[in-house]
Design an enzyme around this catalytic site. Sequence first.
Site, short mmCIF file in Angstrom:
data_model
loop_
_atom_site.label_atom_id
_atom_site.label_comp_id
_atom_site.label_asym_id
_atom_site.label_seq_id
_atom_site.Cartn_x
_atom_site.Cartn_y
_atom_site.Cartn_z
N ASP A 115 5.76 -26.39 70.31
CA ASP A 115 5.48 -25.74 69.04
C ASP A 115 3.96 -25.74 68.73
O ASP A 115 3.46 -26.35 67.80
CB ASP A 115 6.18 -25.85 67.82
CG ASP A 115 5.76 -25.10 66.56
OD1 ASP A 115 5.16 -24.03 66.89
OD2 ASP A 115 6.19 -25.62 65.47
N HIS A 121 1.84 -21.58 70.80
CA HIS A 121 1.22 -20.67 70.23
C HIS A 121 -0.05 -20.67 70.75
O HIS A 121 -0.75 -21.49 70.95
CB HIS A 121 0.88 -21.00 68.91
CG HIS A 121 2.14 -21.03 67.76
ND1 HIS A 121 2.52 -19.98 67.25
CD2 HIS A 121 3.08 -21.90 67.84
CE1 HIS A 121 3.42 -20.14 66.43
NE2 HIS A 121 3.99 -21.35 66.83
N LEU A 162 4.90 -26.79 60.09
CA LEU A 162 6.15 -26.26 59.46
C LEU A 162 7.16 -25.88 60.68
O LEU A 162 6.60 -25.51 61.53
CB LEU A 162 6.00 -24.90 58.84
CG LEU A 162 4.97 -25.22 57.34
CD1 LEU A 162 4.42 -23.67 57.04
CD2 LEU A 162 5.96 -25.80 56.58
N ASN A 170 3.09 -14.22 66.58
CA ASN A 170 2.52 -14.35 65.32
C ASN A 170 1.10 -14.23 65.35
O ASN A 170 0.41 -15.19 64.75
CB ASN A 170 3.10 -15.47 64.61
CG ASN A 170 2.72 -16.83 65.00
OD1 ASN A 170 2.22 -17.15 66.10
ND2 ASN A 170 2.43 -17.80 64.22
N LYS A 172 11.35 -13.01 68.31
CA LYS A 172 11.26 -14.00 67.31
C LYS A 172 11.53 -13.49 65.90
O LYS A 172 10.70 -12.64 65.44
CB LYS A 172 9.67 -14.69 67.54
CG LYS A 172 9.26 -15.80 66.59
CD LYS A 172 10.38 -17.07 66.79
CE LYS A 172 9.87 -17.86 65.70
NZ LYS A 172 8.80 -18.92 65.81
N ARG A 174 -2.46 -18.21 70.78
CA ARG A 174 -3.73 -17.60 69.90
C ARG A 174 -4.16 -16.31 70.80
O ARG A 174 -3.50 -15.97 71.88
CB ARG A 174 -4.62 -18.56 69.39
CG ARG A 174 -3.78 -19.85 68.93
CD ARG A 174 -3.13 -19.53 67.51
NE ARG A 174 -2.84 -20.49 66.77
CZ ARG A 174 -1.75 -20.88 65.94
NH1 ARG A 174 -0.87 -19.92 65.80
NH2 ARG A 174 -1.68 -21.73 65.41
N HIS A 210 -5.40 -24.95 65.31
CA HIS A 210 -6.15 -24.45 64.37
C HIS A 210 -7.39 -25.00 64.69
O HIS A 210 -7.32 -26.36 64.90
CB HIS A 210 -5.43 -24.34 62.96
CG HIS A 210 -4.39 -23.66 62.56
ND1 HIS A 210 -4.31 -22.44 62.28
CD2 HIS A 210 -3.20 -24.12 62.85
CE1 HIS A 210 -2.98 -21.92 62.07
NE2 HIS A 210 -2.15 -23.14 62.38
N HIS A 239 12.80 -19.22 63.31
CA HIS A 239 12.19 -20.17 62.57
C HIS A 239 13.09 -20.37 61.26
O HIS A 239 13.47 -19.44 60.50
CB HIS A 239 10.79 -19.80 62.24
CG HIS A 239 10.22 -20.77 61.28
ND1 HIS A 239 9.04 -21.19 61.48
CD2 HIS A 239 10.35 -21.15 59.98
CE1 HIS A 239 8.43 -22.16 60.52
NE2 HIS A 239 9.43 -22.14 59.54
N HIS A 279 12.15 -25.56 66.85
CA HIS A 279 11.51 -26.77 66.12
C HIS A 279 12.47 -27.27 65.31
O HIS A 279 11.96 -27.58 64.11
CB HIS A 279 10.29 -26.37 65.90
CG HIS A 279 9.82 -25.10 65.33
ND1 HIS A 279 10.75 -24.92 64.14
CD2 HIS A 279 8.99 -24.13 65.30
CE1 HIS A 279 10.20 -23.44 63.64
NE2 HIS A 279 9.28 -23.12 64.60
N HIS A 312 8.30 -22.95 73.65
CA HIS A 312 7.89 -22.55 72.21
C HIS A 312 6.29 -22.92 72.13
O HIS A 312 6.18 -24.16 72.02
CB HIS A 312 8.44 -22.98 71.19
CG HIS A 312 8.22 -22.61 69.81
ND1 HIS A 312 9.04 -22.11 68.87
CD2 HIS A 312 6.95 -22.50 69.24
CE1 HIS A 312 8.45 -21.84 67.75
NE2 HIS A 312 6.93 -22.21 67.97
O1 DOR Z 1 3.15 -25.39 61.97
C1 DOR Z 1 3.26 -24.46 62.34
N1 DOR Z 1 2.38 -23.63 62.87
N2 DOR Z 1 4.34 -23.71 62.33
C2 DOR Z 1 4.77 -22.60 62.42
O2 DOR Z 1 5.91 -21.99 62.27
C3 DOR Z 1 3.48 -21.55 62.58
C4 DOR Z 1 2.44 -22.21 63.40
C5 DOR Z 1 1.31 -21.48 63.61
O3 DOR Z 1 1.23 -20.23 64.01
O4 DOR Z 1 0.23 -21.90 63.22
ZN ZN Z 2 5.86 -22.17 66.34
#
Ligand code: DOR
Ligand code: ZN
Length: 352
Positions: free
Chosen positions: A251, A19, A223, A45, A103, A21, A255, A140, A178, A17
Amino acid sequence: MSAPPAQLSLRRPDDWHVHLRDGALLQAVAPVTAAQFGRAIVMPNLSPPITTVAAAQAYRQRILAALPDGSGFTPLLTAYLTDTIDPAELEGGFAEGVFTACKLYPANATTNSAAGVSDLAKLTAVFETLERIGMPLLIHGEVTDTEIDIFDREAVFIERHLQPLLLRHPGLKVVFEHITTAEAAAFVAGSGPNLAATITPHHLHINRNALFRGGLRPDFYCLPVAKREHHRLALRAAAISGDPSFFLGTDSAPHPRHAKEAACGCAGIFNAPYAIESYALAFEQEGALDRLEAFASEFGPRFYGLSPNEERITLVREAQLVPARLHRNDAAGEAVELVPFHAGELLPWRLA
Ligand code: DOR
Ligand code: ZN
């Protein structure tokens, strides 16, 4: 407890799992995940989300282009479920090997989830298809009802949505992503082999106090949000239990620093740079280093019906200081500033 070994050899782990980007951030973070892991389940996402086979193929090309030459890393792509997604698109993408899983984000549960699912009842045909073809559904698991306290949203999701879904579709392969609560760990441990869960490094190390230690700490906001200490301890017990239903999923959700340290900071912890070192520390603290390889490198592929990696990695017992910030330049020279998980801490293990 006996002294830890000077080094530890494991099959190369996978991240079930992550991200990665897009754009400048993808350029910055894809090589970081590829340095640690053999494969990763890549979250869809993006904005706009990955909802078609064509979009997933194009995204895979952008991920591969962001990796250094000779990287053996394999991205495994996922489809983002919406209320109106066509089951045939999922079935076709799965058959072609473009999609590894789907997902499910409840609409508005987290980052870029506005196009997510508003009501599970709308996806009955999708779930029937997934069940028939054996395509995993990654969830999720939080309710979005604002009446429900944010710290209770995962536990309430189990009773309101997850348990009924599994009863309606007993053949569905589901990953409860997660997990953050004792309730989730117990539910997964008490279910059959079609239900598994990923556990992040941060939820093994922090409880909700981390968010408020000496002031507001956006770097620990993610999250599902970290819960009370007894939940963290339950997650540790699940991770080291040797139950193949629990496996590694970071996870890692980067950012840019300015987006975290803002009046309305983004959810997500960037743990990819020291992920395996972070898990190794947690397992060592539990006296369970001998269980790390199964959790990190064996149970995930087993659930997904894939072979474990043949290649091995070595963790050396050598303290390293995690920098306060990482500055990465993308191909165009654009600088991205990120705060890694464990910033400013000494980690006792280092990936050789
Ligand atoms: O903390 C999180 N960030 N939880 C998520 O479910 C999505 C993720 C994100 O894409 O930033
Ligand atoms: Zn995630």
